[in-house]
Design a protein around this motif. Sequence first.
Motif, PDB file in Angstrom:
ATOM      1  N   ASN A   1      79.585 -11.110  26.704  1.00  0.00           N
ATOM      2  CA  ASN A   1      79.973  -9.872  26.028  1.00  0.00           C
ATOM      3  C   ASN A   1      78.744  -9.144  25.468  1.00  0.00           C
ATOM      4  OD1 ASN A   1      82.678 -10.364  26.549  1.00  0.00           O
ATOM      5  ND2 ASN A   1      83.036 -11.354  24.574  1.00  0.00           N
ATOM      6  N   MET A   2      77.771  -9.907  24.980  1.00  0.00           N
ATOM      7  CA  MET A   2      76.553  -9.269  24.464  1.00  0.00           C
ATOM      8  C   MET A   2      75.773  -8.595  25.588  1.00  0.00           C
ATOM      9  SD  MET A   2      75.053 -11.743  21.441  1.00  0.00           S
ATOM     10  CE  MET A   2      75.342 -13.323  22.252  1.00  0.00           C
ATOM     11  N   VAL A   3      75.716  -9.241  26.749  1.00  0.00           N
ATOM     12  CA  VAL A   3      75.022  -8.640  27.884  1.00  0.00           C
ATOM     13  C   VAL A   3      75.731  -7.360  28.321  1.00  0.00           C
ATOM     14  CG1 VAL A   3      74.370  -9.002  30.297  1.00  0.00           C
ATOM     15  CG2 VAL A   3      74.078 -10.853  28.648  1.00  0.00           C
ATOM     16  N   ALA A   4      77.057  -7.379  28.316  1.00  0.00           N
ATOM     17  CA  ALA A   4      77.805  -6.168  28.664  1.00  0.00           C
ATOM     18  C   ALA A   4      77.540  -5.055  27.655  1.00  0.00           C
ATOM     19  CB  ALA A   4      79.300  -6.491  28.723  1.00  0.00           C
ATOM     20  N   TYR A   5      77.375  -5.437  26.377  1.00  0.00           N
ATOM     21  CA  TYR A   5      77.056  -4.456  25.339  1.00  0.00           C
ATOM     22  C   TYR A   5      75.678  -3.847  25.576  1.00  0.00           C
ATOM     23  CZ  TYR A   5      75.616  -2.732  20.735  1.00  0.00           C
ATOM     24  OH  TYR A   5      75.140  -1.968  19.699  1.00  0.00           O
ATOM     25  N   ILE A   6      74.707  -4.694  25.987  1.00  0.00           N
ATOM     26  CA  ILE A   6      73.354  -4.198  26.243  1.00  0.00           C
ATOM     27  C   ILE A   6      73.356  -3.207  27.402  1.00  0.00           C
ATOM     28  CG2 ILE A   6      71.038  -4.911  26.979  1.00  0.00           C
ATOM     29  CD1 ILE A   6      71.497  -7.540  25.537  1.00  0.00           C
ATOM     30  N   CYS A   7      74.152  -3.477  28.410  1.00  0.00           N
ATOM     31  CA  CYS A   7      74.207  -2.578  29.562  1.00  0.00           C
ATOM     32  C   CYS A   7      74.672  -1.171  29.176  1.00  0.00           C
ATOM     33  CB  CYS A   7      75.138  -3.145  30.625  1.00  0.00           C
ATOM     34  SG  CYS A   7      74.545  -4.666  31.406  1.00  0.00           S
ATOM     35  N   ASP A   8      75.450  -1.041  28.093  1.00  0.00           N
ATOM     36  CA  ASP A   8      75.987   0.254  27.682  1.00  0.00           C
ATOM     37  C   ASP A   8      75.103   0.974  26.672  1.00  0.00           C
ATOM     38  OD1 ASP A   8      78.176  -0.169  29.302  1.00  0.00           O
ATOM     39  OD2 ASP A   8      79.373  -1.099  27.710  1.00  0.00           O
ATOM     40  N   LEU A   9      73.993   0.343  26.260  1.00  0.00           N
ATOM     41  CA  LEU A   9      73.102   1.014  25.302  1.00  0.00           C
ATOM     42  C   LEU A   9      72.419   2.198  25.969  1.00  0.00           C
ATOM     43  CD1 LEU A   9      71.504  -2.075  23.480  1.00  0.00           C
ATOM     44  CD2 LEU A   9      73.256  -0.508  22.605  1.00  0.00           C
ATOM     45  N   PRO A  10      72.202   3.270  25.218  1.00  0.00           N
ATOM     46  CA  PRO A  10      71.716   4.514  25.846  1.00  0.00           C
ATOM     47  C   PRO A  10      70.240   4.492  26.228  1.00  0.00           C
ATOM     48  CG  PRO A  10      72.016   4.829  23.480  1.00  0.00           C
ATOM     49  CD  PRO A  10      72.557   3.478  23.792  1.00  0.00           C
TER      50      PRO A  10
ATOM     51  N   TRP B   1      65.624 -15.161  32.526  1.00  0.00           N
ATOM     52  CA  TRP B   1      65.720 -13.746  32.888  1.00  0.00           C
ATOM     53  C   TRP B   1      66.556 -13.563  34.149  1.00  0.00           C
ATOM     54  CZ3 TRP B   1      64.666  -9.458  30.230  1.00  0.00           C
ATOM     55  CH2 TRP B   1      63.862  -9.574  29.097  1.00  0.00           C
ATOM     56  N   ASP B   2      66.428 -14.482  35.085  1.00  0.00           N
ATOM     57  CA  ASP B   2      67.279 -14.416  36.280  1.00  0.00           C
ATOM     58  C   ASP B   2      68.745 -14.559  35.909  1.00  0.00           C
ATOM     59  OD1 ASP B   2      65.092 -14.070  37.863  1.00  0.00           O
ATOM     60  OD2 ASP B   2      65.024 -16.131  38.614  1.00  0.00           O
ATOM     61  N   HIS B   3      69.034 -15.475  34.976  1.00  0.00           N
ATOM     62  CA  HIS B   3      70.412 -15.666  34.525  1.00  0.00           C
ATOM     63  C   HIS B   3      70.929 -14.423  33.803  1.00  0.00           C
ATOM     64  CE1 HIS B   3      70.182 -20.360  34.599  1.00  0.00           C
ATOM     65  NE2 HIS B   3      70.106 -19.810  35.785  1.00  0.00           N
TER      66      HIS B   3
ATOM     67  N   SER C   1      74.889 -10.010  34.024  1.00  0.00           N
ATOM     68  CA  SER C   1      75.199  -8.571  33.994  1.00  0.00           C
ATOM     69  C   SER C   1      75.659  -8.057  35.344  1.00  0.00           C
ATOM     70  CB  SER C   1      73.954  -7.793  33.557  1.00  0.00           C
ATOM     71  OG  SER C   1      72.957  -7.851  34.579  1.00  0.00           O
ATOM     72  N   ASP C   2      75.826  -8.946  36.310  1.00  0.00           N
ATOM     73  CA  ASP C   2      76.196  -8.557  37.669  1.00  0.00           C
ATOM     74  C   ASP C   2      75.147  -7.609  38.252  1.00  0.00           C
ATOM     75  OD1 ASP C   2      77.707  -8.661  39.948  1.00  0.00           O
ATOM     76  OD2 ASP C   2      79.152  -7.148  39.302  1.00  0.00           O
ATOM     77  N   PHE C   3      73.881  -7.838  37.848  1.00  0.00           N
ATOM     78  CA  PHE C   3      72.703  -7.090  38.327  1.00  0.00           C
ATOM     79  C   PHE C   3      72.766  -5.610  37.940  1.00  0.00           C
ATOM     80  CE2 PHE C   3      73.550 -10.648  41.150  1.00  0.00           C
ATOM     81  CZ  PHE C   3      72.329 -11.315  41.144  1.00  0.00           C
ATOM     82  N   LYS C   4      73.447  -5.320  36.821  1.00  0.00           N
ATOM     83  CA  LYS C   4      73.576  -3.935  36.376  1.00  0.00           C
ATOM     84  C   LYS C   4      72.686  -3.615  35.189  1.00  0.00           C
ATOM     85  CE  LYS C   4      78.412  -3.690  37.907  1.00  0.00           C
ATOM     86  NZ  LYS C   4      79.822  -3.529  37.469  1.00  0.00           N
ATOM     87  N   ILE C   5      72.112  -4.611  34.534  1.00  0.00           N
ATOM     88  CA  ILE C   5      71.319  -4.361  33.341  1.00  0.00           C
ATOM     89  C   ILE C   5      69.985  -3.721  33.736  1.00  0.00           C
ATOM     90  CG2 ILE C   5      70.248  -6.664  33.331  1.00  0.00           C
ATOM     91  CD1 ILE C   5      70.498  -6.585  30.258  1.00  0.00           C
ATOM     92  N   ASP C   6      69.591  -2.711  32.977  1.00  0.00           N
ATOM     93  CA  ASP C   6      68.344  -1.979  33.239  1.00  0.00           C
ATOM     94  C   ASP C   6      67.375  -2.238  32.092  1.00  0.00           C
ATOM     95  OD1 ASP C   6      66.393  -0.300  34.155  1.00  0.00           O
ATOM     96  OD2 ASP C   6      67.410   1.552  33.527  1.00  0.00           O
ATOM     97  N   VAL C   7      66.530  -3.238  32.261  1.00  0.00           N
ATOM     98  CA  VAL C   7      65.547  -3.613  31.244  1.00  0.00           C
ATOM     99  C   VAL C   7      64.213  -3.854  31.930  1.00  0.00           C
ATOM    100  CG1 VAL C   7      67.205  -4.610  29.617  1.00  0.00           C
ATOM    101  CG2 VAL C   7      66.236  -6.026  31.437  1.00  0.00           C
TER     102      VAL C   7
END
Length: 222
Positions: free
Chosen positions: A23-32, A66-68, A73-79
Amino acid sequence: MTFDYNTTRRKLILAEYGRNVQNMVAYICDLPTKEERNRHAQVVIDLMGFLNPHLRDVADFKHKLWDHLHIISDFKIDVDSPYPKPSPDAIHLRPEPLGYPQRRIRYKHYGKTIEIMIERAKAIDEPERRQQMVESIANFMKMAYVTWNKDSVADETIISDLRELSHGELNLEDNVNLTKVEVRPNAPGVRQKNVTQKTNNQNGKNNRQNKINRPKNNGKRY
């Protein structure tokens, strides 16, 4: 009143980190902004390492964390990751299907190996060495026959089968004596004896014998 069951929730991608991390990773994905995502991602990476301390024994465990993170994030996180982003194809790579051998076996109790050995023996030019190879094959065939059949087999049967499998090119004399093979107790096809029943029968026999040998006191009391 609505209840939240695991069956109605999103499937856990990496269950060892738990639903809170996902859930935290999903929250990070939605940060602007990427700055916020980078700051929160580093906190989650530290938490993931704390939840799985055994990864510290793995070489380059930070890279694995980092791979995990990308996988969760299903490879959707942009960091800005210090390591290359893994490819989804590399994570979910499927092996090539293995073809099942479709080779016909003339006598299944001998197996395909016998047929290969016969072809090798047919290619031997030296007569003495070829004859030794033929005798070894015949002894192996007899052992295989007894292994898969509870009855013994005559040497003539083995010699006939060898002649048939080699198309008449490999022959043994009819009076040859092959190695004696006994039926093993645990061989396939051999009916096993019930050890418990045998023990009970023996105990019952002993009890009956003790009653017969027990001295009679003719009803006298001592």
